[in-house]
Design a protein around this motif. Structure first.
Motif, short mmCIF file in Angstrom:
data_model
loop_
_atom_site.label_atom_id
_atom_site.label_comp_id
_atom_site.label_asym_id
_atom_site.label_seq_id
_atom_site.Cartn_x
_atom_site.Cartn_y
_atom_site.Cartn_z
N GLU A 63 50.77 40.09 30.40
CA GLU A 63 50.32 41.01 31.34
C GLU A 63 50.45 40.69 32.84
O GLU A 63 50.47 41.25 33.78
N ASN A 64 50.58 39.37 33.06
CA ASN A 64 50.48 38.64 34.25
C ASN A 64 51.63 37.42 34.22
O ASN A 64 51.40 36.31 33.63
N ALA A 65 52.74 37.40 34.60
CA ALA A 65 53.93 36.49 34.39
C ALA A 65 53.20 35.04 35.32
O ALA A 65 53.82 33.95 35.00
N MET A 66 52.42 35.13 36.18
CA MET A 66 52.18 33.87 36.55
C MET A 66 51.43 33.03 35.73
O MET A 66 51.13 31.74 35.76
N LEU A 67 50.87 33.63 34.58
CA LEU A 67 50.45 32.80 33.47
C LEU A 67 51.32 32.07 32.33
O LEU A 67 50.83 31.60 31.30
N THR A 68 52.50 32.28 32.57
CA THR A 68 53.51 31.54 31.68
C THR A 68 53.51 30.15 31.49
O THR A 68 53.53 29.77 30.51
N VAL A 69 52.88 29.47 32.45
CA VAL A 69 52.84 27.97 32.68
C VAL A 69 51.81 27.70 31.41
O VAL A 69 51.92 26.90 30.49
N GLN A 70 50.61 28.52 31.54
CA GLN A 70 49.73 28.18 30.49
C GLN A 70 49.87 28.50 29.17
O GLN A 70 49.66 27.70 28.05
N ALA A 71 50.66 29.77 29.10
CA ALA A 71 51.04 30.05 27.80
C ALA A 71 52.10 29.34 27.11
O ALA A 71 52.13 28.64 26.02
N THR A 72 53.08 28.59 27.96
CA THR A 72 54.17 27.61 27.44
C THR A 72 53.28 26.21 27.16
O THR A 72 53.75 25.75 25.99
N ASP A 73 52.21 25.88 27.81
CA ASP A 73 51.87 24.76 27.31
C ASP A 73 50.81 24.94 26.20
O ASP A 73 50.59 23.89 25.46
N ALA A 74 50.31 26.10 25.82
CA ALA A 74 49.28 26.37 24.80
C ALA A 74 50.36 26.59 23.52
O ALA A 74 50.09 25.86 22.42
N LEU A 75 51.53 26.89 23.63
CA LEU A 75 52.58 27.07 22.53
C LEU A 75 52.99 25.65 22.28
O LEU A 75 53.22 25.41 21.11
N ARG A 76 53.25 24.81 23.44
CA ARG A 76 53.92 23.53 23.16
C ARG A 76 52.97 22.80 22.50
O ARG A 76 53.18 22.01 21.43
N ALA A 77 51.45 22.85 22.66
CA ALA A 77 50.44 21.97 21.99
C ALA A 77 50.55 22.56 20.52
O ALA A 77 50.40 21.62 19.64
N LEU A 78 50.45 23.66 20.22
CA LEU A 78 50.51 24.04 18.75
C LEU A 78 51.75 23.72 18.09
O LEU A 78 51.53 23.11 16.88
N PHE A 79 52.95 23.69 18.63
CA PHE A 79 54.28 23.55 17.83
C PHE A 79 54.27 21.88 17.93
O PHE A 79 54.41 21.38 16.69
N VAL A 80 53.70 21.09 18.86
CA VAL A 80 53.70 19.55 18.70
C VAL A 80 52.80 19.41 17.39
O VAL A 80 53.06 18.54 16.58
N ARG A 81 51.56 20.09 17.47
CA ARG A 81 50.68 19.47 16.35
C ARG A 81 51.11 20.11 14.99
O ARG A 81 50.77 19.46 14.00
N ALA A 82 51.70 21.06 14.94
CA ALA A 82 52.24 21.60 13.92
C ALA A 82 53.51 21.02 13.38
O ALA A 82 54.11 21.32 12.27
N SER A 83 54.06 20.04 13.88
CA SER A 83 55.36 19.20 13.75
C SER A 83 56.60 20.25 13.74
O SER A 83 57.34 20.03 12.80
#
Length: 85
Positions: A63-83
């Motif tokens: 909805e708002n491209a300004m929030l891609t930093v938060q989305a990228t961080d959340a995705l990174r945290a998920l992927f790291v935790r899931a190995s």
């Protein structure tokens, strides 16, 4: 409200994920959203909180491209935790 799975908004990082011996590149909100929502919810059960946060962040970033930093961080945290990274 735009459909997150169709979003071409670029993430702040491109993720290279290995899944079942195959390498998948994830560089947009839509690609990430499809990747984490097309897998069975049972597969994400252990990481339910991180998965929910990533889905929500990706929906917001669609909805708002300004929030891609938060989305990228959340995705990174998920992927790291899931190995996956």
């Amino acid at each position: 409200m735009s459909e997150p799975s169709n979003s071409d908004t670029p993430l702040k990082a491109t993720f290279k994920v290995k899944l079942n011996g195959e390498t998948v590149y994830i560089g947009t909100v839509g690609q990430a959203y499809r990747f984490i929502t097309n897998l069975s919810s049972v597969e994400w059960m252990e990481f339910r909180s991180l998965h929910g946060g990533a889905v929500s962040s990706l929906q917001s970033a669609a909805e708002n491209a300004m929030l891609t930093v938060q989305a990228t961080d959340a995705l990174r945290a998920l992927f790291v935790r899931a190995s996956l990274l």
